[in-house]
Design a protein around this motif. Structure first.
Motif, PDB file in Angstrom:
ATOM      1  N   LEU A  34     -24.794   9.790   3.126  1.00 19.56           N
ATOM      2  CA  LEU A  34     -24.567   8.777   2.101  1.00 19.56           C
ATOM      3  C   LEU A  34     -23.632   9.227   0.989  1.00 19.56           C
ATOM      4  CD1 LEU A  34     -28.193   7.360   1.718  1.00 19.56           C
ATOM      5  CD2 LEU A  34     -26.318   6.430   3.061  1.00 19.56           C
ATOM      6  N   HIS A  35     -23.710  10.502   0.620  1.00 19.57           N
ATOM      7  CA  HIS A  35     -22.967  10.947  -0.558  1.00 19.57           C
ATOM      8  C   HIS A  35     -22.246  12.274  -0.302  1.00 19.57           C
ATOM      9  CE1 HIS A  35     -26.016   8.161  -2.167  1.00 19.57           C
ATOM     10  NE2 HIS A  35     -25.033   7.786  -2.947  1.00 19.57           N
ATOM     11  N   LYS A  36     -21.391  12.264   0.705  1.00 16.17           N
ATOM     12  CA  LYS A  36     -20.575  13.459   0.957  1.00 16.17           C
ATOM     13  C   LYS A  36     -19.544  13.648  -0.149  1.00 16.17           C
ATOM     14  CE  LYS A  36     -19.343  12.196   5.118  1.00 16.17           C
ATOM     15  NZ  LYS A  36     -18.714  12.227   6.458  1.00 16.17           N
ATOM     16  N   GLU A  37     -19.145  12.572  -0.780  1.00 17.67           N
ATOM     17  CA  GLU A  37     -18.166  12.639  -1.861  1.00 17.67           C
ATOM     18  C   GLU A  37     -18.766  12.052  -3.128  1.00 17.67           C
ATOM     19  OE1 GLU A  37     -14.759  10.550  -0.527  1.00 17.67           O
ATOM     20  OE2 GLU A  37     -14.277  11.964   1.083  1.00 17.67           O
ATOM     21  N   ASP A  38     -18.281  12.546  -4.270  1.00 11.42           N
ATOM     22  CA  ASP A  38     -18.748  12.021  -5.547  1.00 11.42           C
ATOM     23  C   ASP A  38     -18.183  10.623  -5.752  1.00 11.42           C
ATOM     24  OD1 ASP A  38     -20.189  14.329  -6.515  1.00 11.42           O
ATOM     25  OD2 ASP A  38     -18.249  15.308  -6.716  1.00 11.42           O
ATOM     26  N   ARG A  39     -19.058   9.674  -6.026  1.00 12.05           N
ATOM     27  CA  ARG A  39     -18.628   8.298  -6.270  1.00 12.05           C
ATOM     28  C   ARG A  39     -19.710   7.592  -7.064  1.00 12.05           C
ATOM     29  NH1 ARG A  39     -21.327   4.882  -2.847  1.00 12.05           N
ATOM     30  NH2 ARG A  39     -22.396   5.838  -1.059  1.00 12.05           N
ATOM     31  N   GLU A  40     -19.310   6.506  -7.709  1.00  7.71           N
ATOM     32  CA  GLU A  40     -20.252   5.719  -8.494  1.00  7.71           C
ATOM     33  C   GLU A  40     -21.066   4.809  -7.577  1.00  7.71           C
ATOM     34  OE1 GLU A  40     -20.249   2.506 -12.203  1.00  7.71           O
ATOM     35  OE2 GLU A  40     -18.400   3.550 -11.606  1.00  7.71           O
ATOM     36  N   TYR A 107     -20.319  11.225 -11.257  1.00  5.57           N
ATOM     37  CA  TYR A 107     -20.847  12.589 -11.180  1.00  5.57           C
ATOM     38  C   TYR A 107     -22.339  12.663 -11.532  1.00  5.57           C
ATOM     39  CZ  TYR A 107     -15.871  13.604 -11.253  1.00  5.57           C
ATOM     40  OH  TYR A 107     -14.537  13.617 -10.968  1.00  5.57           O
ATOM     41  N   GLN A 108     -22.926  11.556 -11.919  1.00  2.00           N
ATOM     42  CA  GLN A 108     -24.331  11.561 -12.310  1.00  2.00           C
ATOM     43  C   GLN A 108     -25.251  11.818 -11.124  1.00  2.00           C
ATOM     44  OE1 GLN A 108     -25.091   7.886 -14.384  1.00  2.00           O
ATOM     45  NE2 GLN A 108     -23.719   8.397 -16.075  1.00  2.00           N
ATOM     46  N   TYR A 109     -24.877  11.312  -9.949  1.00  2.00           N
ATOM     47  CA  TYR A 109     -25.739  11.469  -8.779  1.00  2.00           C
ATOM     48  C   TYR A 109     -25.902  12.941  -8.412  1.00  2.00           C
ATOM     49  CZ  TYR A 109     -28.066   9.858  -4.547  1.00  2.00           C
ATOM     50  OH  TYR A 109     -29.003   9.604  -3.575  1.00  2.00           O
ATOM     51  N   ARG A 110     -24.820  13.722  -8.563  1.00  2.00           N
ATOM     52  CA  ARG A 110     -24.893  15.151  -8.245  1.00  2.00           C
ATOM     53  C   ARG A 110     -25.893  15.854  -9.156  1.00  2.00           C
ATOM     54  NH1 ARG A 110     -21.776  18.984  -5.653  1.00  2.00           N
ATOM     55  NH2 ARG A 110     -20.339  17.349  -5.035  1.00  2.00           N
ATOM     56  N   ALA A 111     -25.847  15.542 -10.445  1.00  2.00           N
ATOM     57  CA  ALA A 111     -26.789  16.154 -11.379  1.00  2.00           C
ATOM     58  C   ALA A 111     -28.222  15.722 -11.063  1.00  2.00           C
ATOM     59  CB  ALA A 111     -26.424  15.778 -12.815  1.00  2.00           C
ATOM     60  N   LEU A 112     -28.391  14.453 -10.711  1.00  2.00           N
ATOM     61  CA  LEU A 112     -29.728  13.959 -10.358  1.00  2.00           C
ATOM     62  C   LEU A 112     -30.262  14.659  -9.117  1.00  2.00           C
ATOM     63  CD1 LEU A 112     -29.329  10.116 -10.960  1.00  2.00           C
ATOM     64  CD2 LEU A 112     -30.788  11.685 -12.232  1.00  2.00           C
ATOM     65  N   GLY A 186     -15.125  17.394 -13.901  1.00  2.00           N
ATOM     66  CA  GLY A 186     -15.569  16.713 -12.695  1.00  2.00           C
ATOM     67  C   GLY A 186     -16.996  17.062 -12.329  1.00  2.00           C
ATOM     68  N   ALA A 187     -17.183  17.476 -11.071  1.00  2.00           N
ATOM     69  CA  ALA A 187     -18.517  17.768 -10.544  1.00  2.00           C
ATOM     70  C   ALA A 187     -18.911  19.229 -10.712  1.00  2.00           C
ATOM     71  CB  ALA A 187     -18.587  17.388  -9.073  1.00  2.00           C
ATOM     72  N   HIS A 188     -18.108  20.016 -11.429  1.00  2.00           N
ATOM     73  CA  HIS A 188     -18.379  21.451 -11.573  1.00  2.00           C
ATOM     74  C   HIS A 188     -19.379  21.703 -12.704  1.00  2.00           C
ATOM     75  CE1 HIS A 188     -15.220  22.542  -8.747  1.00  2.00           C
ATOM     76  NE2 HIS A 188     -14.398  21.735  -9.393  1.00  2.00           N
ATOM     77  N   PHE A 189     -20.326  22.591 -12.412  1.00  2.00           N
ATOM     78  CA  PHE A 189     -21.279  23.018 -13.438  1.00  2.00           C
ATOM     79  C   PHE A 189     -20.739  24.207 -14.228  1.00  2.00           C
ATOM     80  CE2 PHE A 189     -24.230  21.075 -10.272  1.00  2.00           C
ATOM     81  CZ  PHE A 189     -24.719  20.075 -11.093  1.00  2.00           C
ATOM     82  N   PHE A 190     -19.887  25.025 -13.586  1.00  2.00           N
ATOM     83  CA  PHE A 190     -19.266  26.176 -14.240  1.00  2.00           C
ATOM     84  C   PHE A 190     -17.783  26.227 -13.871  1.00  2.00           C
ATOM     85  CE2 PHE A 190     -23.733  27.357 -13.837  1.00  2.00           C
ATOM     86  CZ  PHE A 190     -24.017  27.850 -15.105  1.00  2.00           C
ATOM     87  N   VAL A 191     -16.974  26.660 -14.800  1.00  2.00           N
ATOM     88  CA  VAL A 191     -15.541  26.847 -14.563  1.00  2.00           C
ATOM     89  C   VAL A 191     -15.101  28.125 -15.259  1.00  2.00           C
ATOM     90  CG1 VAL A 191     -15.033  24.373 -14.343  1.00  2.00           C
ATOM     91  CG2 VAL A 191     -14.957  25.458 -16.601  1.00  2.00           C
TER      92      VAL A 191
END
Length: 326
Positions: A34-40, A107-112, A186-191
């Protein structure tokens, strides 16, 4: 294969393995298909996916009913609906957290997702600890009851006040002890970014801060929900599975509820009454009923009636806002 039938926390091991397999399959399906890529996620997709998770939870509850008996089945469904209702309040707080950190919806779904994976582990530790305490000293249930009643009363009094996320001490501590970027990545937690001397150093992003605060918020909610379900049953398998099944669908339900968060204001009062009822039920069962078990059907009926009343009254009182939005 005898180990599959060995009792673990009062339930055969294969029950636990079957549940773990369901959780892994759902997570793999969610991530890999369902969510291989980040999307709204749109409201329609959110509702459909949430209905799918509810259907899975209902089927699992039917299996528990068949395999462990009607009493266990009723306890599972009661625990599931209580946790689901309390999770709705959690959605409101998560929405505020994402808004505070200006996290883009895609990017909210990734954090969830990462937040819920952490919840699965943290809830296991809290439930195991609670079960061990109750097994050693039943009077702990009276502490749970008093805590739930006090929390419910506090929610009734402070339902109009939103949490002050900006003054969260954890955010201040991370900001003082860890380099945090001002920009989103973006979807990164650390850079990695250059410091004052030009040397590349690792830095956390606002998305990571949002993830940390979401997990802390869930710990706060778990302090309410875990004692609430223990008041229904002390069967660790029922407590944990009903808890996790309710939480698994939270990330799907979030996007639909977050869009209508302003229309559920009075639900907080209903949830407060649910906590007071659950806490009082423990005392009624032990003192007024002479230790007899409080009827699970009544617990489920009162819980559903309070939640339905809170939802219905909220939608009725805010119907003008819905017409204006349309």
């Amino acid at each position: 294969m005898d180990f599959l039938f060995v009792s673990w926390l009062g339930t055969p091991a294969w029950f636990w393995l079957a549940f773990a397999a369901i959780v892994l399959l759902l997570t793999a399906f969610d991530l890999g298909v369902l969510h291989k890529e980040d999307r709204e996620m749109g409201i329609s997709e959110s509702l459909k996916l949430s209905l799918f998770y509810i259907a899975v939870a209902m089927l699992f509850g039917g299996w528990v009913w068949w395999a462990k008996g009607s009493a266990s089945g009723m306890e599972y469904f009661t625990g599931y609906f209580i946790e689901k209702a309390l999770s709705i309040d959690n959605v409101f707080v998560i929405s505020m957290i994402f808004g505070f950190f200006a996290i883009a919806p895609k990017y909210q779904y990734r954090a969830l997702l990462w937040g819920i994976l952490a919840v699965i582990v943290l809830r296991a530790l809290m439930i195991a600890g609670g079960a061990a305490l109750i097994a050693q000293a039943y009077w702990v249930m009276y502490l749970f009851a008093a805590f739930l009643i006090a929390t419910g009363v506090k929610m009734l009094v402070s339902a109009d006040h939103d949490p002050d996320i900006g003054n969260n001490p954890v955010i201040h501590w991370i900001s003082r002890h860890m380099r945090v970027t001002k920009a989103h990545h973006g979807a990164h937690f650390f850079v990695k970014e250059p410091d004052a001397s030009g040397r590349m150093v690792r830095a956390a992003t606002p998305l990571f801060l949002a993830l940390v605060v979401i997990n802390l918020a869930d710990l706060v909610f778990a302090v309410d929900s875990v004692p609430a379900i223990f008041s229904i049953t002390t069967d660790t398998f029922i407590v944990y599975t009903s808890n996790i099944m309710a939480i698994l669908g939270l990330r799907a339900l979030y996007f639909a509820l977050a869009a209508m968060v302003h229309r559920f204001h009075y639900l907080k009062y209903a949830l407060a009454l649910v906590l007071v009822f659950i806490g009082g039920k423990i005392l009624i069962a032990d003192f007024a009923l002479g230790g007899a078990k409080f009827p699970p059907l009544i617990s489920l009926g009162v819980t559903l009636a309070l939640i339905a009343g809170g939802v219905g009254w909220s939608l009725w009182k805010t119907r003008g806002e819905a017409q204006a939005g349309a």
